[in-house]
Design a protein around this motif. Sequence first.
Motif, PDB file in Angstrom:
ATOM      1  N   ASP A 146       0.803  -1.217   0.000  1.00  0.00           N
ATOM      2  CA  ASP A 146       0.000   0.000   0.000  1.00  0.00           C
ATOM      3  C   ASP A 146       0.841   1.273   0.000  1.00  0.00           C
ATOM      4  OD1 ASP A 146      -2.278  -1.489  -0.017  1.00  0.00           O
ATOM      5  OD2 ASP A 146      -2.615  -1.377   2.159  1.00  0.00           O
ATOM      6  N   ASN A 147       2.093   1.170   0.429  1.00  0.00           N
ATOM      7  CA  ASN A 147       2.906   2.373   0.597  1.00  0.00           C
ATOM      8  C   ASN A 147       4.157   2.408  -0.282  1.00  0.00           C
ATOM      9  OD1 ASN A 147       1.262   3.427   2.817  1.00  0.00           O
ATOM     10  ND2 ASN A 147       2.134   1.744   4.024  1.00  0.00           N
ATOM     11  N   THR A 148       4.643   1.253  -0.679  1.00  0.00           N
ATOM     12  CA  THR A 148       5.965   1.178  -1.300  1.00  0.00           C
ATOM     13  C   THR A 148       5.961   0.238  -2.499  1.00  0.00           C
ATOM     14  OG1 THR A 148       6.964   1.487   0.886  1.00  0.00           O
ATOM     15  CG2 THR A 148       8.408   0.685  -0.853  1.00  0.00           C
ATOM     16  N   VAL A 149       6.742   0.603  -3.505  1.00  0.00           N
ATOM     17  CA  VAL A 149       7.020  -0.290  -4.636  1.00  0.00           C
ATOM     18  C   VAL A 149       8.526  -0.549  -4.635  1.00  0.00           C
ATOM     19  CG1 VAL A 149       6.921  -0.618  -7.124  1.00  0.00           C
ATOM     20  CG2 VAL A 149       5.137   0.718  -5.980  1.00  0.00           C
ATOM     21  N   ARG A 150       8.908  -1.809  -4.548  1.00  0.00           N
ATOM     22  CA  ARG A 150      10.334  -2.164  -4.561  1.00  0.00           C
ATOM     23  C   ARG A 150      10.725  -2.558  -5.987  1.00  0.00           C
ATOM     24  NH1 ARG A 150      11.401  -6.584  -2.374  1.00  0.00           N
ATOM     25  NH2 ARG A 150       9.255  -7.342  -2.124  1.00  0.00           N
ATOM     26  N   LEU A 151      11.741  -1.922  -6.532  1.00  0.00           N
ATOM     27  CA  LEU A 151      12.188  -2.196  -7.896  1.00  0.00           C
ATOM     28  C   LEU A 151      13.709  -2.221  -7.952  1.00  0.00           C
ATOM     29  CD1 LEU A 151       9.799   0.161  -9.918  1.00  0.00           C
ATOM     30  CD2 LEU A 151       9.701  -2.346  -9.840  1.00  0.00           C
ATOM     31  N   PRO A 152      14.267  -3.091  -8.793  1.00  0.00           N
ATOM     32  CA  PRO A 152      15.714  -3.084  -8.991  1.00  0.00           C
ATOM     33  C   PRO A 152      16.125  -1.913  -9.886  1.00  0.00           C
ATOM     34  CG  PRO A 152      14.713  -4.721 -10.416  1.00  0.00           C
ATOM     35  CD  PRO A 152      13.605  -4.155  -9.561  1.00  0.00           C
ATOM     36  N   SER A 153      17.413  -1.675  -9.969  1.00  0.00           N
ATOM     37  CA  SER A 153      17.918  -0.534 -10.751  1.00  0.00           C
ATOM     38  C   SER A 153      18.399  -0.957 -12.141  1.00  0.00           C
ATOM     39  CB  SER A 153      19.057   0.149  -9.990  1.00  0.00           C
ATOM     40  OG  SER A 153      20.092  -0.778  -9.701  1.00  0.00           O
ATOM     41  N   ASN A 154      18.037  -2.168 -12.571  1.00  0.00           N
ATOM     42  CA  ASN A 154      18.425  -2.611 -13.920  1.00  0.00           C
ATOM     43  C   ASN A 154      18.002  -1.590 -14.966  1.00  0.00           C
ATOM     44  OD1 ASN A 154      17.687  -4.819 -12.113  1.00  0.00           O
ATOM     45  ND2 ASN A 154      18.266  -6.188 -13.775  1.00  0.00           N
ATOM     46  N   PRO A 155      18.862  -1.328 -15.955  1.00  0.00           N
ATOM     47  CA  PRO A 155      18.430  -0.442 -17.044  1.00  0.00           C
ATOM     48  C   PRO A 155      17.384  -1.129 -17.922  1.00  0.00           C
ATOM     49  CG  PRO A 155      20.628  -1.293 -17.479  1.00  0.00           C
ATOM     50  CD  PRO A 155      20.261  -1.754 -16.099  1.00  0.00           C
ATOM     51  N   LEU A 156      16.355  -0.374 -18.294  1.00  0.00           N
ATOM     52  CA  LEU A 156      15.247  -0.878 -19.113  1.00  0.00           C
ATOM     53  C   LEU A 156      15.040   0.090 -20.280  1.00  0.00           C
ATOM     54  CD1 LEU A 156      13.303  -3.341 -18.367  1.00  0.00           C
ATOM     55  CD2 LEU A 156      11.587  -1.607 -17.865  1.00  0.00           C
ATOM     56  N   GLN A 157      14.658  -0.439 -21.437  1.00  0.00           N
ATOM     57  CA  GLN A 157      14.433   0.405 -22.622  1.00  0.00           C
ATOM     58  C   GLN A 157      13.073   0.061 -23.214  1.00  0.00           C
ATOM     59  OE1 GLN A 157      17.795   0.381 -25.243  1.00  0.00           O
ATOM     60  NE2 GLN A 157      16.933   1.886 -26.652  1.00  0.00           N
ATOM     61  N   PHE A 189      16.035   3.751 -19.075  1.00  0.00           N
ATOM     62  CA  PHE A 189      15.812   4.211 -17.703  1.00  0.00           C
ATOM     63  C   PHE A 189      16.254   3.114 -16.730  1.00  0.00           C
ATOM     64  CE2 PHE A 189      12.332   5.775 -20.358  1.00  0.00           C
ATOM     65  CZ  PHE A 189      12.230   7.118 -20.038  1.00  0.00           C
ATOM     66  N   PRO A 190      16.809   3.459 -15.565  1.00  0.00           N
ATOM     67  CA  PRO A 190      16.858   2.471 -14.486  1.00  0.00           C
ATOM     68  C   PRO A 190      15.415   2.108 -14.121  1.00  0.00           C
ATOM     69  CG  PRO A 190      18.265   4.360 -14.009  1.00  0.00           C
ATOM     70  CD  PRO A 190      17.415   4.750 -15.189  1.00  0.00           C
ATOM     71  N   LEU A 191      15.168   0.833 -13.868  1.00  0.00           N
ATOM     72  CA  LEU A 191      13.789   0.395 -13.631  1.00  0.00           C
ATOM     73  C   LEU A 191      13.176   1.099 -12.428  1.00  0.00           C
ATOM     74  CD1 LEU A 191      11.369  -1.340 -14.267  1.00  0.00           C
ATOM     75  CD2 LEU A 191      12.508  -3.294 -13.196  1.00  0.00           C
ATOM     76  N   VAL A 208       8.995   4.640  -4.327  1.00  0.00           N
ATOM     77  CA  VAL A 208       9.754   3.544  -4.912  1.00  0.00           C
ATOM     78  C   VAL A 208      11.043   3.374  -4.127  1.00  0.00           C
ATOM     79  CG1 VAL A 208      11.022   2.726  -6.942  1.00  0.00           C
ATOM     80  CG2 VAL A 208       8.790   3.814  -7.219  1.00  0.00           C
ATOM     81  N   THR A 209      11.280   2.153  -3.664  1.00  0.00           N
ATOM     82  CA  THR A 209      12.514   1.804  -2.954  1.00  0.00           C
ATOM     83  C   THR A 209      13.375   0.950  -3.875  1.00  0.00           C
ATOM     84  OG1 THR A 209      11.397   1.843  -0.809  1.00  0.00           O
ATOM     85  CG2 THR A 209      13.476   0.623  -0.953  1.00  0.00           C
ATOM     86  N   THR A 210      14.624   1.318  -4.021  1.00  0.00           N
ATOM     87  CA  THR A 210      15.527   0.533  -4.860  1.00  0.00           C
ATOM     88  C   THR A 210      15.909  -0.751  -4.132  1.00  0.00           C
ATOM     89  OG1 THR A 210      16.401   2.553  -5.834  1.00  0.00           O
ATOM     90  CG2 THR A 210      17.699   0.546  -6.128  1.00  0.00           C
ATOM     91  N   ASP A 211      15.616  -1.883  -4.768  1.00  0.00           N
ATOM     92  CA  ASP A 211      15.913  -3.201  -4.198  1.00  0.00           C
ATOM     93  C   ASP A 211      16.346  -4.107  -5.342  1.00  0.00           C
ATOM     94  OD1 ASP A 211      15.944  -5.740  -3.126  1.00  0.00           O
ATOM     95  OD2 ASP A 211      14.007  -5.574  -2.100  1.00  0.00           O
ATOM     96  N   ASP A 212      17.629  -4.339  -5.432  1.00  0.00           N
ATOM     97  CA  ASP A 212      18.146  -5.085  -6.582  1.00  0.00           C
ATOM     98  C   ASP A 212      17.890  -6.585  -6.503  1.00  0.00           C
ATOM     99  OD1 ASP A 212      19.040  -2.947  -8.116  1.00  0.00           O
ATOM    100  OD2 ASP A 212      20.912  -2.796  -6.994  1.00  0.00           O
TER     101      ASP A 212
END
Length: 244
Positions: A146-157, A189-191, A208-212
């Motif tokens: 409900d509060n956070t989206v965890r996403l890795p920092s992989n580059p995406l196109q 973009f970094p994801l 968004v919290t960076t979580d690889d």
Amino acid sequence: MKIAVMGGTGLIGSQVVEILRAAGHDAVPHSQSTGVDLLTGQGLPEALKGAEVVVNLTNSPTFDEASPAFFQTTMDNLLAAAEQAGVGHAVVLSIVGVDLVPDLAYYRAKVLQEDILKAGPVPYSIVRATQFFEFMGAVMSWTADDNTVRLPSNPLQPIAAADVAQAVADVSMGAPLRGVRNIAGPDVFPLDELGRITLAAQGDKRTVTTDDSAGMFAAAPADALIAPDDAVLAPTSYRDWLAR
């Protein structure tokens, strides 16, 4: 030219059919809803009768260990029926970098699909696309609360589905590539940053919290989700697409 489009009622397929018809071709959409089932072979002979090209846009209903069996069966059935019908060109939509992520069962399954096509009896083309703009919501939902989206920092196109449909249609109207055409959006973009851009555009207050280690794409090497040097870059940018 008669072109049979398997999965022709879906997100990409319906647009491919529209583009092909606008170009003057007899494009016919096929799916389970029209009585064609690639898993059983039901309706395939009738669907491919008189077709010069078949485009396969069907997809496994799951992304797990069951997906290789889906692609094995459906490709075997499709190519056998296409050879019997005298189809001269088979086109499949795949994923950029699909052979670089062996840890993902679905990516292994798509490699299997490509390999079956390459070894089959019908001249072929493979269109590999990066992730669709339209799937960004689903990607975020995998690791969100409900509060956070965890996403890795992989580059995406990422790329717009409409641009994918145009690329598939263009290849379908041409001679078999007997190889791969890579397509991607214009921007990398970094994801995790892509997630922030998306939430901001939607007025979504989650952070968004960076979580690889988060989500399916965490298993992808750094260069797997972006366009290789030979890729055709589509015109639509993600920010322009969001604004529309």
